[in-house]
Design a protein around this motif. Structure first.
Motif, PDB file in Angstrom:
ATOM      1  N   ARG A 152       0.846  -1.183   0.000  1.00  0.00           N
ATOM      2  CA  ARG A 152       0.000   0.000   0.000  1.00  0.00           C
ATOM      3  C   ARG A 152       0.883   1.235   0.000  1.00  0.00           C
ATOM      4  O   ARG A 152       1.932   1.248   0.659  1.00  0.00           O
ATOM      5  CB  ARG A 152      -0.916   0.016   1.226  1.00  0.00           C
ATOM      6  CG  ARG A 152      -1.902   1.175   1.242  1.00  0.00           C
ATOM      7  CD  ARG A 152      -2.798   1.138   2.475  1.00  0.00           C
ATOM      8  NE  ARG A 152      -3.750   2.242   2.466  1.00  0.00           N
ATOM      9  CZ  ARG A 152      -4.924   2.217   1.856  1.00  0.00           C
ATOM     10  NH1 ARG A 152      -5.293   1.126   1.201  1.00  0.00           N
ATOM     11  NH2 ARG A 152      -5.738   3.252   1.884  1.00  0.00           N
ATOM     12  N   VAL A 202      -7.403   7.806 -12.476  1.00  0.00           N
ATOM     13  CA  VAL A 202      -6.775   6.707 -11.740  1.00  0.00           C
ATOM     14  C   VAL A 202      -5.937   5.844 -12.675  1.00  0.00           C
ATOM     15  O   VAL A 202      -6.040   5.930 -13.908  1.00  0.00           O
ATOM     16  CB  VAL A 202      -7.830   5.835 -11.029  1.00  0.00           C
ATOM     17  CG1 VAL A 202      -8.726   6.688 -10.140  1.00  0.00           C
ATOM     18  CG2 VAL A 202      -8.674   5.021 -12.013  1.00  0.00           C
ATOM     19  N   ASP A 206      -7.819   1.476  -9.887  1.00  0.00           N
ATOM     20  CA  ASP A 206      -8.639   2.122  -8.865  1.00  0.00           C
ATOM     21  C   ASP A 206      -7.981   3.204  -8.033  1.00  0.00           C
ATOM     22  O   ASP A 206      -8.644   3.809  -7.186  1.00  0.00           O
ATOM     23  CB  ASP A 206      -9.198   1.057  -7.913  1.00  0.00           C
ATOM     24  CG  ASP A 206      -8.129   0.352  -7.081  1.00  0.00           C
ATOM     25  OD1 ASP A 206      -6.929   0.605  -7.286  1.00  0.00           O
ATOM     26  OD2 ASP A 206      -8.523  -0.462  -6.212  1.00  0.00           O
ATOM     27  N   ARG A 207      -6.712   3.543  -8.213  1.00  0.00           N
ATOM     28  CA  ARG A 207      -6.127   4.536  -7.317  1.00  0.00           C
ATOM     29  C   ARG A 207      -5.682   5.798  -8.063  1.00  0.00           C
ATOM     30  O   ARG A 207      -5.154   5.733  -9.173  1.00  0.00           O
ATOM     31  CB  ARG A 207      -4.984   3.960  -6.487  1.00  0.00           C
ATOM     32  CG  ARG A 207      -3.759   3.499  -7.239  1.00  0.00           C
ATOM     33  CD  ARG A 207      -2.729   2.901  -6.262  1.00  0.00           C
ATOM     34  NE  ARG A 207      -1.541   2.416  -6.960  1.00  0.00           N
ATOM     35  CZ  ARG A 207      -1.436   1.189  -7.456  1.00  0.00           C
ATOM     36  NH1 ARG A 207      -2.437   0.331  -7.336  1.00  0.00           N
ATOM     37  NH2 ARG A 207      -0.317   0.818  -8.070  1.00  0.00           N
ATOM     38  N   GLU A 255      -3.585   6.218  -0.163  1.00  0.00           N
ATOM     39  CA  GLU A 255      -4.227   5.994  -1.443  1.00  0.00           C
ATOM     40  C   GLU A 255      -5.635   6.587  -1.459  1.00  0.00           C
ATOM     41  O   GLU A 255      -6.403   6.406  -0.506  1.00  0.00           O
ATOM     42  CB  GLU A 255      -4.287   4.492  -1.746  1.00  0.00           C
ATOM     43  CG  GLU A 255      -2.907   3.877  -1.901  1.00  0.00           C
ATOM     44  CD  GLU A 255      -2.921   2.396  -2.227  1.00  0.00           C
ATOM     45  OE1 GLU A 255      -1.831   1.826  -2.409  1.00  0.00           O
ATOM     46  OE2 GLU A 255      -4.024   1.814  -2.295  1.00  0.00           O
ATOM     47  N   LEU A 257      -9.109   6.512  -3.783  1.00  0.00           N
ATOM     48  CA  LEU A 257      -9.623   5.478  -4.663  1.00  0.00           C
ATOM     49  C   LEU A 257     -10.740   5.970  -5.574  1.00  0.00           C
ATOM     50  O   LEU A 257     -11.434   6.942  -5.281  1.00  0.00           O
ATOM     51  CB  LEU A 257     -10.126   4.303  -3.826  1.00  0.00           C
ATOM     52  CG  LEU A 257      -9.100   3.704  -2.857  1.00  0.00           C
ATOM     53  CD1 LEU A 257      -9.737   2.585  -2.046  1.00  0.00           C
ATOM     54  CD2 LEU A 257      -7.862   3.225  -3.588  1.00  0.00           C
ATOM     55  N   THR A 294      -4.616  12.207   2.106  1.00  0.00           N
ATOM     56  CA  THR A 294      -4.007  11.303   1.126  1.00  0.00           C
ATOM     57  C   THR A 294      -2.799  11.900   0.419  1.00  0.00           C
ATOM     58  O   THR A 294      -1.994  11.161  -0.150  1.00  0.00           O
ATOM     59  CB  THR A 294      -5.044  10.858   0.079  1.00  0.00           C
ATOM     60  OG1 THR A 294      -5.480  12.004  -0.664  1.00  0.00           O
ATOM     61  CG2 THR A 294      -6.231  10.184   0.747  1.00  0.00           C
TER      62      THR A 294
END
Length: 337
Positions: A152, A202, A206-207, A255, A257, A294
């Motif tokens: 992560r 992204v 997904d990030r 992260e 999302l 984030t």
């Protein structure tokens, strides 16, 4: 992929010639800071390829996503659309580090000589994709690369609790009216908005990636001055003044999302000699009733006049601009919109 490739990645300097994309020339023929940073990222990706570790193959074979986790760029000379700029990428990763570090120096030809245009510091993590539905097989990671692999990015601790959140947005939607924003902006010389993270921002499914944060950093400047009554269009029409970035920095802390609501706060930190001002960008999501930061960053702006497409000179801030930056006088209150 071998240990020899990793040694090249960590020790050898590479040089690549890159030309800016035409999309980035939104100030006459001058390339904006966001697209300069895109080129810096591209140069680091080319460094991986030349070392024998192309980033596409790292994901396809090992499930490792290349992520720029920090970028710090100082712009000394403008890049223009016709430039063939030389990007020198030098590894500067320290022993025991968990992220790869690089120094990138950009030079361009001016009046028959090479001139330094940009210096950047870049950090990279290799994010492991644990999804067994997407990754049906994974080859072993090359020796010496394991320490830069992470399950992560970041891992920020939950922050302040939030009392309530506003209505959810559609993907790509935004609003500057929200109870979380009221909480974040209270007592600050700042502007903020909420943004539903859409798919185009992204990567790896997904990030939110670094380029997305840079796009939001550029948008923050535009939103802020518009809210303060000195929009980019207004100053262009009335005085031919255009914002110019001299320094930008973004660091990922966690992260964010796809389809999360991201809260972006632009805070004026410092004004220097009526010529430069620095603002801080903080990015948050709400998880389990708490704010989670984030990413954070800074951006330093001046105002300039551009003539014949690329000849520029800086101008000092007049009283109206200073009042807007300080949230005084007859300007719109960003926190009160």
């Amino acid at each position: 992929m071998s240990g020899t490739s990793v040694k090249s990645l960590l020790n050898e300097t590479t040089t690549v010639v890159l030309s800016p994309g035409y999309e980035g020339a939104n100030i006459g023929t001058i390339i904006g800071f966001k697209h300069v940073n895109y080129l810096v990222e591209k140069a680091v990706i080319e460094h991986f390829r030349r070392s024998g570790l192309p980033v596409g193959r790292l994901y396809e074979e090992n499930g490792l996503g290349f992520d720029v986790t920090a970028i710090d760029s100082r712009l000394q000379t403008a890049l223009v659309v016709d430039d063939e700029a030389v990007f020198e990428v030098s590894p500067v990763t320290k022993d025991g580090a968990t992220e790869l570090s690089f120094k990138v120096t950009v030079t361009v030809e001016r009046e028959g000589a090479q001139k330094k245009a940009v210096t950047s510091k870049v950090k990279v993590a290799l994010r492991y994709d644990e999804n067994d539905v997407r990754m049906l097989r994974r080859l072993p990671v090359a020796e010496g690369l394991e320490q830069f692999v992470t399950p992560r990015i970041g891992g920020a601790e939950p922050g302040e609790a939030v009392a309530s959140v506003g209505e959810p947005l559609v993907s790509g939607g935004s609003t500057d009216r929200d109870p979380v924003l009221d909480q974040l902006l209270a007592g600050q010389n700042a502007y903020g908005w909420k943004f539903r993270i859409p798919y185009p921002y992204v990567h790896f499914f997904d990030r939110l990636q670094m380029s997305g944060y840079l796009r939001l950093m550029e948008e923050a400047k535009h939103r802020f001055v518009d809210a303060r009554g000195i929009s980019i269009r207004t100053l262009l029409d009335e005085q031919n003044h255009i914002p110019a970035v001299t320094h930008s920095k973004v660091t990922l802390l966690d992260e964010a999302l796809l389809e999360e609501d991201l809260y972006i706060v632009y805070t004026v930190d410092d004004i220097f000699k009526n010529l430069l001002y620095t603002s801080r960008l903080d990015y948050y999501v709400v998880r389990d009733g708490h704010l989670v930061k984030t990413a954070t960053g800074t951006i330093t702006h001046a105002y300039g006049v551009v003539e014949n497409g690329s000849s520029g000179r800086l101008v000092t801030f007049d009283e109206r601009v200073l009042n807007a930056f300080n949230n005084t006088g007859d300007t719109v209150s960003a926190a009160g919109r």
